[in-house]
Structure formats: C-alpha cells, structure tokens
Design an enzyme around this catalytic site. Structure first.
Site, PDB file in Angstrom:
ATOM      1  N   HIS A  85     -33.921  14.117 -36.146  1.00 34.77           N
ATOM      2  CA  HIS A  85     -33.747  12.885 -35.391  1.00 34.77           C
ATOM      3  C   HIS A  85     -35.024  12.563 -34.615  1.00 34.77           C
ATOM      4  CE1 HIS A  85     -29.685  12.733 -36.499  1.00 34.77           C
ATOM      5  NE2 HIS A  85     -29.115  13.300 -35.442  1.00 34.77           N
TER       6      HIS A  85
ATOM      7  N   CYS B 298     -25.985  15.626 -31.321  1.00 37.00           N
ATOM      8  CA  CYS B 298     -27.333  16.035 -31.714  1.00 37.00           C
ATOM      9  C   CYS B 298     -28.401  15.040 -31.271  1.00 37.00           C
ATOM     10  CB  CYS B 298     -27.411  16.280 -33.210  1.00 37.00           C
ATOM     11  SG  CYS B 298     -26.759  14.980 -34.262  1.00 37.00           S
TER      12      CYS B 298
END
Length: 357
Positions: free
Chosen positions: A263, A138
């Site tokens: 993120h 990810c």
C-alpha cells in the site's frame, strides 16, 4: 527430529493457511522464539495440511471448540479470519482464559477492546477488559507509525490521506484477479479508447468495483452515508483511536491501484505547532518501524515495489506545505501483508507473552 519447544506460552493461529497466515508463519520463523506449543487452525477443508514453522512440521487442525482444548491464562490465540469468524470464536477462546489477538474488523470499534500498533500505543495492550486486542486495517497500519512519531513532536490537528491500495489486500482473489487481467491486456494497445479495457476484461473484476489492470479504481469497501466508503470511514476511526484523538478531523480517499503487494499513501498532516522539514526527517529516521528514503534529486523515494516483502513503513517526499507552516506532506509505502497485517499481529502477541514471562 524436531527441536524441543520452549516453556513459553502457547500460540494458536486461526486462519493459518490464508495469505496473511502464510506470511505470519514466515515472520515467526524470523523472530526470537518466545512460544511454547504452537497450534495451526483453519477451516475443515484445510485440516490435515502440514506447514513448517521454525523448522517444525505442524499439522493444521479444524476450527472447532476442541481446537482450543488446553489453552488458558497466558496463552495467545491469533485470529486471521473474516469478521464473522472472529466474532463467533473469540468469546470461546477468552472464556478459557487465553488472550485473543484479532486481525479482523469485528472488534476494532469496541471501546473495551484496545486497538494497538505497538510502535505507537503498545502500552494499550495491557488493558483488555474482554481479553481481546485488535489490530488496525492494513492502510491505517501503513502510515500510523510515521504519523504517531510526528504527532508526539508537533501535536496533530487534522489529517487528509489518499491511499493507493494493492490488489493483494483483497486476499488471493485480489492478486489473482489482477494477474488475470494483466494477462488479457499485456502486449496490446488497450487503454487508449473509451471502454476498451472493460470490454477486454469483461465481467472478470473479482473483488474490485471496476477493471484494475491499466486503471485505478477510486473505491474500496461498502457504500455508507453521503458517499463515503466503509473502508474510508474505518481508516478515519482507527487513526483517531490509536492516537487517542477522538475529535481529530480526518479526510480519506481510498483508491485501488494495479499493484500486487504494498500500500502507498499520500499524507497531509496539519499540526498545532509549526513544523520544520529537516526536523521532521530526523524524527522519522528515529521512529521505530519507519525507514526514511527521501532524496528526490537522486531518484530515491519509496515505492510499493521496493517495500514488498519488507517490515518497515518506508517514508519519503517529506516537505512542509507551501501555504501552511504547520502542515507537513509525505509519501509512505508498506507491505500490506507484513507491516499491515501479520507483523503487527505478531508484535502484539509478543507484548502479551512478555507479561507472563
């Protein structure tokens, strides 16, 4: 009464009841329906649950060989499972002729398994000698669409990245650990004295190497040679594979931050050709899967709180490096469960389905 299914290929989702699975089922309900039969598969303890997909109630079945009966050429099985589960069951699926799309790290380094981000190297999905297509970590997924668009214009020469990773990337255990820790420190004056946060949190660090509340933790993954973490080396290797730059110098530092979802990364990319910030912004504005938010004077730049729950990678703070006319620096945020995991897997699956339309 459920609506009739289309005559498209079957889609089976293994790990449908997990954190990424829940997001993936919502995404399927928001996109064009190219699928025929849909199967939801999970561990025996989750079997029997009923989940909604595109208005249809589907009962979850246990992960056994029988779960794949009737699947064959043209069908897709999506694995949202730990490495060992994917490694065990993917060959069972491919032996029946169906294609596996795997979200784990089990096959990311296999030269016979393409590692695909559709916005960057979607063409690679068609060459799959083992019948498996892998998606990246990810963190890699968060930055690679923006980086790939810039590479196409300027030719990437080397890369330095620092990640600021959300707790939710460690699954429900990660987000629940952060919320528990936050409840322990909220309304206190902790964080001003040595060790006071550690004492308050105690041993409750969950999947993290240190307390995450009121803190940042410069570690993610397992210890590898020379002090590098497995997660840092994975981002390096995946970036090289997706961009087709096997010798690209890449330096990565992975940091856990007290964010539930989303993120963020700081990126310094040096190219073969001189860069122009204005032109770079134009490239990013046109890049698929990327949204440019870059007006610092107005306080407009990406943050994980704004990226959570959305599909794009949000890019801002785009500027040419002060000491290198071939280097560009920028900041990027993306929802680690959507952009970083579920959406990429759905996009790959749709590309495969398109081959058999």
């Amino acid at each position: 009464m459920n609506p009739p299914r289309s005559s498209g290929p079957a889609l089976a989702v293994v790990g449908a009841t997990g954190a990424v699975g829940s997001v993936l089922l919502r995404i399927l309900s928001q996109r064009a329906d190219v699928w025929g039969e849909m199967r939801l598969i999970a561990s025996a303890r989750s079997a029997g649950r009923v989940l909604a997909v595109r208005g249809e109630e589907i009962e979850v079945i246990a992960l056994t060989e029988d779960a794949f009966d009737g699947l064959g050429v043209g069908d897709v099985v999506l694995f949202l499972t730990p490495d060992e589960v994917s490694a065990r069951w993917a060959p069972v699926v491919t032996a029946r002729g169906a294609v596996v799309v795997d979200r784990s790290a089990a096959f990311r380094n296999d030269p016979e398994v393409p590692l695909v981000v559709p916005e960057v190297n979607g063409h690679a999905v068609r060459i799959r000698p083992r019948g498996i297509v892998a998606g990246p970590d990810c963190v890699t997924a968060a930055m690679i669409a923006a980086l790939g668009a810039l590479h196409a214009e300027y030719a990437l020469a080397d890369l330095a990245v620092s990640s600021y990773q959300a707790a939710g990337a460690a699954g429900r255990a990660g987000s629940e650990t952060l919320r528990r820790q936050l409840s322990l420190v909220a309304g206190t004056s902790l964080g001003e004295q040595p060790g006071d946060v550690r004492r308050a949190v105690g041993e409750d660090t969950g999947p993290f190497a240190a307390p995450l509340a009121l803190n940042v933790v410069p570690w993610s993954g397992e210890l590898c040679d020379d002090g590098w973490s497995s997660h840092e080396l994975a981002v390096r290797a995946e970036t090289r594979r997706i961009l087709g730059l096997d010798a690209l110098p890449v330096a990565v530092t992975c940091v856990q931050v007290p964010v539930v979802t989303g993120h963020s990364l700081t990126v310094r990319a040096r190219f073969e050709r001189e860069v122009d910030a204005v032109r770079a912004r134009e490239i990013l504005e046109a890049a698929p899967g990327v949204v440019l938010v870059d007006d610092p004077a107005a306080g407009e730049f990406p943050t994980p709180a704004d990226a959570a729950g959305t599909d794009p990678a949000w890019v801002g703070r785009v500027r040419r490096s002060l000491d290198e006319t071939r280097a560009l620096e920028f900041f990027v945020c993306a929802d680690n469960l959507r952009k970083g995991a579920a959406l990429n897997a759905v996009q790959i699956s749709e590309l495969i389905a398109g081959e058999f339309a």
